[in-house]
Design a protein around this motif. Structure first.
Motif, mmCIF file in Angstrom:
data_model
loop_
_atom_site.group_PDB
_atom_site.id
_atom_site.type_symbol
_atom_site.label_atom_id
_atom_site.label_comp_id
_atom_site.label_asym_id
_atom_site.label_seq_id
_atom_site.Cartn_x
_atom_site.Cartn_y
_atom_site.Cartn_z
ATOM 1 N N UNK A 103 51.959 29.257 19.820
ATOM 2 C CA UNK A 103 52.648 29.590 18.582
ATOM 3 C C UNK A 103 52.418 31.055 18.245
ATOM 4 N N UNK A 104 53.384 31.617 17.513
ATOM 5 C CA UNK A 104 53.304 32.999 17.069
ATOM 6 C C UNK A 104 52.381 33.080 15.854
ATOM 7 N N UNK A 105 51.398 33.983 15.906
ATOM 8 C CA UNK A 105 50.509 34.211 14.776
ATOM 9 C C UNK A 105 50.312 35.708 14.580
ATOM 10 N N UNK A 106 49.866 36.070 13.402
ATOM 11 C CA UNK A 106 49.480 37.460 13.171
ATOM 12 C C UNK A 106 48.403 37.823 14.184
ATOM 13 N N UNK A 107 48.430 39.061 14.683
ATOM 14 C CA UNK A 107 47.646 39.437 15.861
ATOM 15 C C UNK A 107 46.146 39.164 15.692
ATOM 16 N N UNK A 108 45.578 39.569 14.577
ATOM 17 C CA UNK A 108 44.144 39.372 14.371
ATOM 18 C C UNK A 108 43.803 37.890 14.300
ATOM 19 N N UNK A 109 44.664 37.109 13.663
ATOM 20 C CA UNK A 109 44.431 35.668 13.560
ATOM 21 C C UNK A 109 44.514 35.010 14.933
ATOM 22 N N UNK A 110 45.503 35.428 15.742
ATOM 23 C CA UNK A 110 45.648 34.867 17.077
ATOM 24 C C UNK A 110 44.427 35.192 17.935
ATOM 25 N N UNK A 111 43.939 36.432 17.849
ATOM 26 C CA UNK A 111 42.752 36.822 18.610
ATOM 27 C C UNK A 111 41.537 35.998 18.184
ATOM 28 N N UNK A 112 41.382 35.800 16.883
ATOM 29 C CA UNK A 112 40.259 35.013 16.371
ATOM 30 C C UNK A 112 40.336 33.572 16.877
ATOM 31 N N UNK A 113 41.538 33.003 16.866
ATOM 32 C CA UNK A 113 41.724 31.637 17.356
ATOM 33 C C UNK A 113 41.362 31.537 18.831
ATOM 34 N N UNK A 114 41.814 32.521 19.627
ATOM 35 C CA UNK A 114 41.547 32.512 21.056
ATOM 36 C C UNK A 114 40.051 32.655 21.352
ATOM 37 N N UNK A 115 39.398 33.601 20.700
ATOM 38 C CA UNK A 115 37.972 33.830 20.962
ATOM 39 C C UNK A 115 37.131 32.618 20.582
ATOM 40 N N UNK A 116 37.521 31.955 19.487
ATOM 41 C CA UNK A 116 36.786 30.748 19.088
ATOM 42 C C UNK A 116 36.942 29.649 20.131
ATOM 43 N N UNK A 117 38.172 29.492 20.647
ATOM 44 C CA UNK A 117 38.398 28.475 21.678
ATOM 45 C C UNK A 117 37.657 28.822 22.958
ATOM 46 N N UNK A 118 37.666 30.083 23.319
ATOM 47 C CA UNK A 118 36.981 30.550 24.527
ATOM 48 C C UNK A 118 35.473 30.272 24.442
ATOM 49 N N UNK A 119 34.905 30.587 23.279
ATOM 50 C CA UNK A 119 33.468 30.405 23.101
ATOM 51 C C UNK A 119 33.069 28.936 23.095
#
Length: 698
Positions: A103-119
């Protein structure tokens, strides 16, 4: 370079060498490798392109497969190009039987979501835009032996030029030249030692340099580097005389019972290396050549339209003004190989078109800029002979310092009797596009800037946008066979605009782009994208385009159709997304003109979210809900290499194969520090040096 650069680089070296592990030097090109001591790689299995062309729009689905062939969990990073006008809107990740939709998200929010999932050990993928034609994809938590497939969906524009329809899809990039002073503090702390970044450090002019400089390797004869397949369905909407590709051998079929303009197209070899742009062109039957076209669709109670109108073909010879042609030729290292030969042939053709009524000059640039003459001179046989000799002698080497070359061109004293035209021949491979576009806007004056993109993987975003800012036109030359034809077309346009002072009269206020229609040149249509409010029941949906041609009024009219509503649950239709893409480009251009590219955020972000598009301020993210990596296991980071452009004479860049990349910069910085200390101990005053790194600063 300034001495401050070396001190900064040396300081980075002393800090980085203490913590950086040696990278593997034996990995195959195109693999993901690690720099944290593990042995293994994640293989890029291949890319599949599924393309559907309808009229002037192409919808593209890119499916990329990666397999972790190591015994460890890995995270992958991959930089790849798309067309400069791409409207990126869809993302899916396939892991076994599971399908994770992005899904399309604001860039900082998308990065935060990705890093949380990665961790947390979840599978996730993130796609971020670094430039309108350059994207960076990260995939987290690939298990040993696992295959992950990432699907990206976007649309792009089909170009119509001089009677020919053309679709060009990038598959790799020419290494960018990164100007400025290195700033290691802009790197994330992990990036210095994980190898997930590119071969360049960030600089004060290109702060994301480490994100746009992926490793790249030359193709090995007889082997495929990053294999790619193609399945293209073409519906031109008119009978076709010819379908061709200047870049690849194709298998072209007309399906049984299909309309005359329908073709099914694949690569003749089945798979090819991703080492050059794909260019596909088609010619309509002479009687089917378009004079006007319209495409209309409905979405959320509003109509979206795209109009194409052709200018007249007549050109009054007595109206042609004498010209002042300023030819800028790129001789930097990125032009080495086929590109410099194409540039030489193109430049000589341009000079051959001049008459003694015209004036001209030639500017060469790489790390420095020099001209054949101090100012523009008359196109006499003697002056032309001097310029031809200089063009024959030019060689590709050094950096790509475009700013000084463009500034030198704008400094030419224009004669009021001559139409000043600047022809810029280059591959456009720079990282400081924003600063260059601002320069063009501020310093162009009454001149017109025409850009010629050279090579198998040019920076088409910068080249096309520079031509738009310069009120000229954009020409691309992919192979030596195209030089004669494409340059002849450009030189015909240089003679004189066919239609000037173009105005579009809508029956009621609409939002349309471009806001200001440029001068029209031979063979180039008016192409306008608009959002139309509901028409009053008695209103005539008639659009009138007016201008001046050969000193006489010129007019075209087009009655808009109602358009069809899209099927339910199909998302944002292509024309609505095209309008959103054009509006974002306009807002970005306004920021470039203001000299502050970040000011576009507040206006671009809501448009990108409304039309569900990737932008500088929005990203696509897909996250699996269930953790898959065991909590006690650590995933290793790495980057997947791109192919070097076909025909390039540049050295391969990056360290997935050679262990250069950031390590190269750190080692060179350490050597620089030693050299500076030696020079200082001897009382030597350092004045200036030119440095071209084998790792890609060319």
């Amino acid at each position: 370079m300034r001495i401050g650069y070396w001190w900064r680089l040396a300081a980075t070296a002393l800090l980085g060498l203490a913590s950086m592990s040696q990278a593997s030097e034996t990995a195959e090109a195109g693999n993901l490798v690690y720099t944290s001591g593990s042995q293994g790689s994640a293989l890029h299995l291949g890319t599949r392109l599924d393309i559907n062309v309808q009229g002037l729009q192409a919808q593209v689905r890119v499916a990329q497969r990666f397999q972790n062939t190591s015994s460890e969990w890995v995270n992958a990073a991959y930089v790849y190009p798309l067309a400069e006008d791409s409207a990126v809107s869809g993302l899916k990740m396939l892991v076994g039987e599971r399908v994770i939709v992005g899904e399309i998200k604001e860039k900082a929010e998308a990065r935060k979501t990705f890093e949380a999932a990665k961790a947390s050990g979840k599978k996730a993928t993130l796609v971020e835009q670094q430039r309108p034609n350059l994207f960076r994809q990260e995939v987290a938590n690939i298990a040993p032996g696992e295959i992950i497939e990432v699907h990206l969906v976007y649309s792009q524009q089909v170009i119509y030029d001089a009677g020919e329809f053309r679709l060009r899809l990038p598959t790799t990039l020419t290494p960018r030249y990164i100007p400025g002073v290195s700033r290691a503090e802009l790197l994330g702390s992990a990036s210095v030692h994980t190898g997930a970044s590119g071969w360049s450090l960030p600089t004060d002019q290109v702060e994301d340099a480490h994100l746009i400089t992926p490793a790249q390797h030359h193709n090995t004869p007889g082997r495929l580097l990053n294999p790619m397949s193609l399945n293209l369905a073409l519906n031109a909407g008119m009978p076709l005389a010819k379908v061709n590709s200047a870049t690849h051998k194709l298998a072209i079929e007309k399906p049984a019972g299909a309309a005359q303009g329908v073709r099914s197209i694949q690569f003749a070899a089945g798979e090819v290396s991703m080492d050059r742009d794909i260019e596909l062109s088609w010619l309509p039957e002479p009687q089917a050549a378009p004079v006007a076209a319209q495409f209309v669709s409905q979405w959320q109670g509003e109509r979206y339209a795209q109009l194409m109108l052709m200018p007249p073909r007549e050109l009054a010879e007595h109206q042609v003004l004498p010209r002042e042609l300023i030819l800028i030729v790129d001789t930097s290292g990125s032009m080495a190989g086929n590109s410099i030969e194409q540039a030489r042939a193109s430049s000589l053709l341009a000079l051959n078109q001049l008459t003694e009524r015209d004036r001209f000059n030639v500017i060469f640039f790489s790390s420095s800029t020099h001209t054949v003459f101090e100012q523009a001179v008359a196109a006499t046989p003697a002056n032309l002979a001097s310029a031809r000799q200089a063009i024959e002698r030019m060689r590709a080497d050094g950096g790509t310092e475009m700013h000084s070359a463009l500034s030198r061109a704008f400094d030419h004293d224009s004669s009021g009797e001559h139409l000043q035209q600047i022809v810029f021949v280059t591959d456009g491979s720079v990282g400081n596009e924003s600063a260059l576009l601002t320069l063009i806007h501020r310093c162009l004056g009454d001149a017109r800037l025409f850009t010629v993109a050279i090579g198998s993987a040019p920076n088409r975003f910068f080249m096309r946008r520079a031509a738009e800012f310069g009120r000229g036109s954009f020409t691309e030359i992919a192979t030596a066979d195209q030089v004669q034809e494409r340059m002849a077309g450009l030189l015909s346009k240089l003679q004189k605009p066919v239609v000037a002072n173009v105005q579009i009269d809508w029956p009621q206020p609409v939002e349309a782009f471009p806001r200001t229609v440029p001068d029209l040149y031979w063979g180039e249509p008016i192409l306008v994208t608009a959002k139309l409010p509901p028409w009053p029941s008695r209103s005539d949906a008639r659009v009138v385009i007016t201008g001046e041609s050969a000193g006489k009024p010129w007019q075209r009219e087009l009655v808009l159709s109602a358009g069809e509503a899209p099927l339910a649950d199909v998302g944002v239709p292509v024309l609505a997304q095209r309008f959103g893409r054009e509006k974002i480009a306009f807002l970005e251009d306004e920021a470039y003109r203001a000299g502050n590219s970040e000011q576009a955020r507040d206006t671009v972000l809501p448009v990108a979210l409304q039309y569900q598009l990737m932008s500088r301020f929005t990203s696509l993210v897909a996250v699996d809900k269930t953790p898959s990596r065991p909590a006690q296991v650590t995933a290793k980071d790495g980057a997947i290499a791109n192919a070097m452009p076909a025909g390039s004479g540049m050295q391969a860049v990056g360290y997935p194969q050679t262990a250069n990349g950031l390590l190269w910069h750190l080692l060179m910085g350490a050597l620089a520090l030693v050299g500076l200390l030696v020079l200082n101990s001897r009382g030597v005053v350092y004045v200036r040096t030119e440095f071209t790194a084998a790792a890609g600063r060319s």
